[in-house]
Design a protein around this motif. Structure first.
Motif, PDB file in Angstrom:
ATOM      1  N   GLY A 114       0.799  -1.224   0.000  1.00  0.00           N
ATOM      2  CA  GLY A 114       0.000   0.000   0.000  1.00  0.00           C
ATOM      3  C   GLY A 114       0.824   1.262   0.000  1.00  0.00           C
ATOM      4  N   ASP A 115       0.166   2.368   0.315  1.00  0.00           N
ATOM      5  CA  ASP A 115       0.801   3.681   0.374  1.00  0.00           C
ATOM      6  C   ASP A 115      -0.103   4.578   1.214  1.00  0.00           C
ATOM      7  OD1 ASP A 115      -1.275   4.973  -1.351  1.00  0.00           O
ATOM      8  OD2 ASP A 115      -0.435   3.599  -2.847  1.00  0.00           O
ATOM      9  N   ILE A 116       0.365   5.799   1.474  1.00  0.00           N
ATOM     10  CA  ILE A 116      -0.403   6.710   2.326  1.00  0.00           C
ATOM     11  C   ILE A 116      -1.793   7.004   1.733  1.00  0.00           C
ATOM     12  CG2 ILE A 116       0.547   8.838   1.292  1.00  0.00           C
ATOM     13  CD1 ILE A 116       0.532  10.074   4.139  1.00  0.00           C
ATOM     14  N   GLY A 117      -1.924   6.880   0.418  1.00  0.00           N
ATOM     15  CA  GLY A 117      -3.203   7.176  -0.225  1.00  0.00           C
ATOM     16  C   GLY A 117      -4.294   6.191   0.167  1.00  0.00           C
ATOM     17  N   CYS A 118      -4.084   4.916  -0.150  1.00  0.00           N
ATOM     18  CA  CYS A 118      -5.126   3.936   0.190  1.00  0.00           C
ATOM     19  C   CYS A 118      -5.268   3.807   1.700  1.00  0.00           C
ATOM     20  CB  CYS A 118      -4.874   2.586  -0.489  1.00  0.00           C
ATOM     21  SG  CYS A 118      -3.378   1.745  -0.002  1.00  0.00           S
ATOM     22  N   LEU A 119      -4.148   3.945   2.433  1.00  0.00           N
ATOM     23  CA  LEU A 119      -4.208   3.878   3.896  1.00  0.00           C
ATOM     24  C   LEU A 119      -5.134   4.944   4.473  1.00  0.00           C
ATOM     25  CD1 LEU A 119      -2.825   2.437   6.372  1.00  0.00           C
ATOM     26  CD2 LEU A 119      -1.252   4.370   6.423  1.00  0.00           C
ATOM     27  N   SER A 120      -5.078   6.165   3.899  1.00  0.00           N
ATOM     28  CA  SER A 120      -5.887   7.267   4.442  1.00  0.00           C
ATOM     29  C   SER A 120      -7.374   7.051   4.157  1.00  0.00           C
ATOM     30  CB  SER A 120      -5.420   8.602   3.871  1.00  0.00           C
ATOM     31  OG  SER A 120      -5.763   8.720   2.502  1.00  0.00           O
ATOM     32  N   VAL A 121      -7.679   6.283   3.137  1.00  0.00           N
ATOM     33  CA  VAL A 121      -9.085   5.930   2.850  1.00  0.00           C
ATOM     34  C   VAL A 121      -9.521   4.786   3.764  1.00  0.00           C
ATOM     35  CG1 VAL A 121     -10.607   4.918   1.100  1.00  0.00           C
ATOM     36  CG2 VAL A 121      -9.057   6.795   0.494  1.00  0.00           C
ATOM     37  N   HIS A 122      -8.708   3.748   3.829  1.00  0.00           N
ATOM     38  CA  HIS A 122      -9.057   2.576   4.653  1.00  0.00           C
ATOM     39  C   HIS A 122      -9.173   2.944   6.127  1.00  0.00           C
ATOM     40  CE1 HIS A 122      -6.982  -0.034   1.352  1.00  0.00           C
ATOM     41  NE2 HIS A 122      -8.235   0.230   1.041  1.00  0.00           N
ATOM     42  N   GLY A 123      -8.210   3.728   6.628  1.00  0.00           N
ATOM     43  CA  GLY A 123      -8.156   4.030   8.058  1.00  0.00           C
ATOM     44  C   GLY A 123      -9.434   4.686   8.552  1.00  0.00           C
ATOM     45  N   THR A 124      -9.920   5.654   7.806  1.00  0.00           N
ATOM     46  CA  THR A 124     -11.106   6.380   8.259  1.00  0.00           C
ATOM     47  C   THR A 124     -12.380   5.597   7.993  1.00  0.00           C
ATOM     48  OG1 THR A 124      -9.983   8.486   8.145  1.00  0.00           O
ATOM     49  CG2 THR A 124     -12.367   8.551   7.958  1.00  0.00           C
ATOM     50  N   ILE A 125     -12.432   4.890   6.883  1.00  0.00           N
ATOM     51  CA  ILE A 125     -13.576   3.994   6.648  1.00  0.00           C
ATOM     52  C   ILE A 125     -13.695   3.005   7.810  1.00  0.00           C
ATOM     53  CG2 ILE A 125     -14.300   1.993   5.254  1.00  0.00           C
ATOM     54  CD1 ILE A 125     -13.591   3.553   2.766  1.00  0.00           C
ATOM     55  N   ASN A 126     -12.561   2.490   8.262  1.00  0.00           N
ATOM     56  CA  ASN A 126     -12.597   1.500   9.347  1.00  0.00           C
ATOM     57  C   ASN A 126     -13.055   2.114  10.669  1.00  0.00           C
ATOM     58  OD1 ASN A 126     -11.782  -0.326   7.461  1.00  0.00           O
ATOM     59  ND2 ASN A 126      -9.658  -0.442   8.154  1.00  0.00           N
ATOM     60  N   ASP A 127     -12.619   3.338  10.941  1.00  0.00           N
ATOM     61  CA  ASP A 127     -13.076   3.996  12.179  1.00  0.00           C
ATOM     62  C   ASP A 127     -14.592   4.206  12.160  1.00  0.00           C
ATOM     63  OD1 ASP A 127     -10.628   4.101  13.365  1.00  0.00           O
ATOM     64  OD2 ASP A 127     -10.279   6.229  13.000  1.00  0.00           O
TER      65      ASP A 127
END
Lengths: 350, 350
Positions: free
Chosen positions: A81-94
């Protein structure tokens, strides 16, 4: 983000161009960056409104959920991954661990002067692809630029809004003595992917981050009808810290079984090499589930039936404890306290 | 943000303490920072839920609005405000100019290692006070820490959610030929407050930022019954850039009257000294109003009756123009094009 058409301006030179301060000025260069890079990649009906914010439909019933995450992971690109997909996944998960269906995201960028446009494009496209795969559009955002040496490439803050159906109650204070503790898969993959990349450990097979959006897995779990009390994604501080938070909120103790904890062998090896404990290492695509004891098997089966939960495991139980300790029966049969993370083990992991 | 009670840990040393990497680790130090600093200052029923996100009631009817702003202003403290209140006002205003009642904010912090806790406390208290005055609680958030030299003290990203009543339509594409262009007060105060501080201009009376939450002023304006087409807050790029954006979205031209533009004399003097044009300088507590011609007087009276609109003025009109130019009749009777801001005039102004 406003859409601006200027046929007489040369398009961005993505291949050789770099971010400069004018891209954060509010003027023409910023409008061009937004139009050619962000709006083009994220395109959706809400972003296309072109105003300072997005106008969105009010959900019919339920309650709203709002969650925010700043992302400062270093390096920006890592195996899996990268900071891009991580920033989408992280908040979706919260949003999703509250039992909510994630609906929309905002995305704000803090860019460092000199950052290559090619890298930014790669990151933005990874975000766009993650948002599309998850079915959660990025509907509004902001872009700022700081001078070289005052940032670190790019920081991305996302905020998510979702809706919880009426009658669904998930909260960190609902764990009860007797409940089972499940995890949806192997522990520590994200954190060790970052650390291995940072330390150039150079294992023969690189450790891949588990970064993923968990709302599909969560829907499958809840659709099983199991009486789920608490859901959490064990990110910074790992499973140990997440369980301590829940134990504190619910005023209970917990007992883990070390031999039940799923850990990939290469993660275990890297942890041993670096003197880290996978219990404290961040995950970005894993779920902690606290579930009523009679529904544990059913919940486990529902997790395992989903691609993101294939290696789900029951790892412990909740019990009464006025001290709210999280403990673990070790592989050798002893017991130890699994305390909060103290100090800084892994900076800038997400 | 989760609430954690640990009686056996020494409280934060606000006076001498500094941010270190452990404050972003997800562990005990982060929980303490959140509890003693953020949760204590922002305290409200939603934040007190203590989960990864906040659960909020769904508004009855209308449409939602979502807007996001990253704040990287330098210096962090300036006459009239600081990054804390600015980060609350900025996002409230982005929501409010859509015609929405702002309901909730998220706040994400990117802190630089070594940042004094005393400064952070001052900023957080300024945010809390701005949020309380505006009646818009900060319901969720996040904290990350980057190494010294990889950030710049503190960056704050806020996202706001609000609700627009049914039937209220405000959008950048609704300006029509004949409409009047109003501003709610003097131009360039925020930008010149920052520049004067940065350049140590040392005027006898410091220029104060106009940073303010505009939703009260907007409600008063809309309650007047005037047919308002477009509202915007002219921040980065100033009035000139905001009007160019609207002209482009609405496919119209605009003509400003230079002699009608309200500018504080000390702002005009500082602009002249630094070679800046107040038309391009950022405002953080001003409103651009495009209103039907027959309602212009009524709208102006409504603005002037509010403390934040006392110096409101009619500054121009909308007309047909296939080139969508913004022009100005100068004080000497000539005409000039008021183009988009090109290049970077004032980096890190908000």
């Amino acid at each position: 983000m406003s859409e601006v058409k200027r046929g007489y301006v040369r398009p961005l030179d993505i291949r050789h161009g770099r971010i400069d301060l004018s891209h954060g000025s509010g003027g023409r260069a910023m409008a061009q960056l937004i139009e050619e890079l962000f709006a083009a990649a994220f395109d959706n009906e809400f972003l296309r409104q072109g105003n300072d914010g997005a106008t969105l439909p009010v959900p019919a019933g339920g309650r709203l959920v709002m969650a925010a995450d700043a992302h400062v992971v270093s390096p920006l690109f890592f195996p899996g991954g990268d900071i891009g997909c991580l920033s989408v996944h992280g908040t979706i998960n919260d949003v999703a661990v509250m039992g909510a269906k994630p609906l929309w995201l905002s995305a704000s960028f803090i860019l460092e002067e000199g950052f290559p446009l090619a890298d930014l494009k790669r990151i933005v496209e990874s975000m766009a692809s993650a948002a599309k795969d998850a079915g959660v559009p990025i509907v509004t955002g902001d872009t700022k630029v700081v001078e070289q040496g005052k940032g670190d490439g790019v920081f991305i803050t996302t905020t998510g809004v979702g809706v919880v159906p009426d009658g669904r109650e998930l909260s960190g204070d609902r764990a009860r003595p007797g409940d089972a503790i499940l995890v949806s898969g192997t522990l520590g993959d994200h954190g060790m992917a970052i650390m291995a990349e940072r330390e150039s450990l150079g294992f023969s097979a690189p450790i891949e981050s588990d970064t993923a959006a968990l709302h599909g897995l969560i829907e499958a779990l809840l659709a099983s009808g199991a009486d789920v009390r608490v859901l959490r994604d064990p990110t910074r501080g790992g499973l140990a810290t997440t369980l301590n938070e829940i134990a504190r909120q619910s005023k209970v103790g917990m007992m883990l079984q070390e031999k039940s904890l799923p850990v990939n062998p290469e993660v275990a090896a890297a942890c041993e090499f670096l003197g880290l404990d996978p219990l404290y290492v961040a995950n970005e695509g894993k779920l902690v589930v606290i579930v009523a004891p009679e529904d544990a098997e059913q919940a486990l089966a529902a997790l395992r039936a989903h691609p993101l939960g294939a290696r789900a495991a029951a790892v412990g139980t909740v019990h009464e404890d006025p001290h709210h300790f999280v403990q673990m029966t070790t592989a050798f049969g002893g017991k130890r306290i699994v305390d909060w993370l103290t100090g800084e083990q892994l900076p800038r992991i997400c």
